[in-house]
Design an enzyme around this catalytic site. Structure first.
Site, short mmCIF file in Angstrom:
data_model
loop_
_atom_site.label_atom_id
_atom_site.label_comp_id
_atom_site.label_asym_id
_atom_site.label_seq_id
_atom_site.Cartn_x
_atom_site.Cartn_y
_atom_site.Cartn_z
NE ARG A 139 -45.70 -19.41 -5.10
CZ ARG A 139 -45.84 -18.27 -5.46
NH1 ARG A 139 -47.14 -17.61 -5.39
NH2 ARG A 139 -44.98 -17.64 -5.60
CE LYS A 199 -41.05 -17.04 -5.35
NZ LYS A 199 -41.14 -16.90 -7.03
CG HIS A 255 -50.44 -12.03 -9.29
ND1 HIS A 255 -49.86 -12.78 -8.21
CD2 HIS A 255 -49.50 -12.10 -10.29
CE1 HIS A 255 -48.65 -13.43 -8.77
NE2 HIS A 255 -48.34 -12.97 -9.97
CG ASP A 315 -43.44 -10.51 -7.12
OD1 ASP A 315 -43.35 -11.05 -8.34
OD2 ASP A 315 -44.26 -10.99 -6.13
#
Length: 575
Positions: free
Chosen positions: A202, A232, A245, A318
């Site tokens: 990413r 981000k 996460h 987020d």
């Protein structure tokens, strides 16, 4: 005395006249407020943006102000009744389209239209920001027929800002067709930790300057398509192997390293006027001693981002349902409060909160008792409304109501396929070996790869039609990895050459069975290049493709067969 009565009579007549006029004065007064604007103003009233934004927030209730800074997602194919209630009854400010409800893009457009219609039934008729994560490459939340692009690391390997610009533009065109007006991209985290499981491909790469230039180019392309880009994850998620996460990553770098490495790409984007930045659930204990996540830190968001870097746009959290936020805050309600106090303007929850959840009732109560907290919410709401006024009344906003009849025509975006194939070709990197690969007569070839990536086999068979195929799963567990490793160990004695797709540590473990055999091994690396980097000492040829996009496999096999000259530059430092 007669004169006195005459004067009294006149005064009485004047008084009657004034009484008769009083309703008219009252009516005029009822149509205006202290700010001089009519009582019935809406988002679409024709006044200067700053004047209108201030007037709207001055007239909002606590509930309307708080709802305006919330962004909720929904599970399932269509928005739930609960989400509809948040939009219609409470004036929710924003919604997010997550990857679990996007296979049917016609239904996505229908849902977006229905939600925007409800937003226009509210008192101030403030439209929704509709957001998603469409970074390109690995992260593509809106699926269906949208472009599956080579991704950021491939752009980093090509090194051309124009590739970043057109990627942002074509992705934006597709989102625009569906009524999605905000994209949580580009990702400008640096690929400094090669063990990263959440950033990886990413990222544009390790070079901070290049990442800033490429990120700014991606954002400019998105803006040209009419979609709001969001950089981000501030202040940088790249120097950790932990996924926020699941838990709160701790990044032990000092202030100078932060300013001169992680924040360089964000500084580029701020200088170019990036309209939104996402705060990450990341702890920097050498900068904020109590270890609080950046997303909940006033020091990082207000003191560094706003004051030090001079950022004026929206700050968006987020997903607050991630453990990286709630594990430190203790409760979701407390996390929401801290995120607001830290300086975020939009607070995201991937799931729609119940109407009476503490994250709502607790913060409403605090607004009523704390002037400081009330003013922080009001400030955030004004920033959101002002951003919406400038965007929706600007030159090129995404239409409020998507036209479903245009979906097949515009998704994938016209000319996108040709561009993404050419971009993939510019990115392919020869990490080791020589090209082209021309098999000898009767050479026995095995194509081994993930069955979830059919393009690998299609493109391989197109160039090497006599090759046999071996399929295994992407992201195999330890037992399956061991079984497949043993299986290929027995199988490969029947072959002279194995062309294998390596996408993760599991497929690298399977490929490692070829190491001690007298077999030519050609690795096509997709996603993170790190597992393939570690095969350099023994693999014959390694091609870095950075993505499992069909374009990346077309480009990789085209390079292997000698159909064009490979020019990609490896975007990471050697280990």
């Amino acid at each position: 005395m007669e004169c006195f009565f005459v004067n009294c009579k006149r005064l009485f007549i004047y008084f009657i006249i004034l009484l008769s006029l009083f309703p008219a004065f009252s009516e005029v007064n009822s149509l205006t407020s202290n700010d001089g604007l009519p009582q019935d103003i809406t988002f679409w009233s024709d006044y200067p943006h700053d004047v209108l934004a201030q007037a709207i927030v001055d007239r909002m209730t606590e509930e309307e102000l708080l709802a305006q800074i919330f962004m909720f997602g929904w599970a399932g194919q269509e928005p739930s009744e609960l989400l509809n209630q948040w939009v219609l009854d409470r004036g929710l400010g924003s919604v997010k389209v997550f990857g679990w409800n996007t296979d049917d893009i016609n239904l996505v457009a229908k849902s977006v239209k229905a939600l925007q219609e409800k937003s226009q039934q509210c008192r101030f008729k403030i439209p929704l920001f509709v957001a998603t994560d469409q970074e390109g490459g690995w992260i593509r939340h809106v699926k269906g027929d949208t472009s599956d692009t080579p991704g950021n690391l491939a752009i980093g390997a090509s090194g051309y800002p124009v590739d970043a610009w057109y990627t942002g533009y074509y992705i934006g065109q597709e989102l625009r067709t569906l009524g999605i007006n905000m994209n949580f991209a580009p990702t400008v985290d640096l690929y400094t930790n090669h063990d990263s499981s959440v950033i990886g491909p990413r990222s544009f790469g390790e070079n901070a300057e290049y990442s800033g230039i490429l990120g700014a180019s991606f954002a400019a392309g998105s803006i040209a398509a009419g979609v709001i880009p969001t950089a981000k994850h501030f202040p940088g998620h790249g120097d950790t192997g932990i996924d926020s996460h699941g838990q709160l990553p701790v990044i032990s770098i000092d202030y100078d390293t932060l300013m001169n490495r992680e924040l360089i790409p964000f500084s580029y984007l701020i200088e170019e006027g990036i309209p939104a930045i996402m705060s990450g659930h990341l702890s920097f204990p050498e900068i904020v001693k109590n270890g609080e996540p950046a997303s909940l830190s006033k020091t990082i968001l207000t003191d560094i981002l706003r004051t030090k870097l001079g950022y004026k746009g929206l700050i968006i959290t987020d997903d607050m349902m991630m453990n990286g936020a709630t594990s430190w805050a203790g409760t979701l309600s407390n996390a929401f409060r801290l995120a607001i106090e830290a300086g975020n303007d939009i607070i995201i929850s991937s799931t729609t909160a119940k109407l009476n959840e503490a994250l709502w009732t607790g913060n409403i109560s605090l607004m009523k008792t704390s002037a400081e907290f009330y003013n922080r919410v009001k400030d955030a709401a004004k920033r959101v409304i002002l951003a919406k006024l400038e965007y929706f009344k600007g030159e090129n906003p995404v239409p409020l109501y998507p036209d479903s009849s245009k979906i097949a025509e515009n998704i994938p975006a016209p000319e996108a396929k040709d561009f993404f194939l050419s971009q993939a070709c510019r990115s392919i990197t020869l990490y080791k070996g020589e090209l082209p690969y021309k098999p000898k007569p009767q050479e026995r070839i095995l194509l081994a790869g993930q069955k979830q990536f059919p393009s690998f086999f299609e493109e391989g068979k197109l160039r090497y039609p006599e090759a046999k195929m071996l399929q295994f799963n992407y992201n195999m567990g330890p037992n399956e990895t061991e079984w497949m490793s043993n299986y290929i160990d027995e199988l490969i004695s029947s072959y002279d050459t194995v062309i294998i797709s390596v996408a993760d540590d599991a497929s690298a473990a399977v490929a490692s069975k070829l190491r001690s055999k007298n077999i030519k091994t050609i690795v096509i690396s997709v996603l993170s290049p790190v597992p393939s980097m570690r095969m350099k000492s023994w693999a014959n040829t390694i091609l870095m493709a950075y993505s499992y996009s069909e374009y990346s496999f077309m480009a990789a096999f085209g390079a292997l067969a000698g159909e064009y000259q490979v020019t990609g530059k490896f975007p990471l430092a050697e280990e």
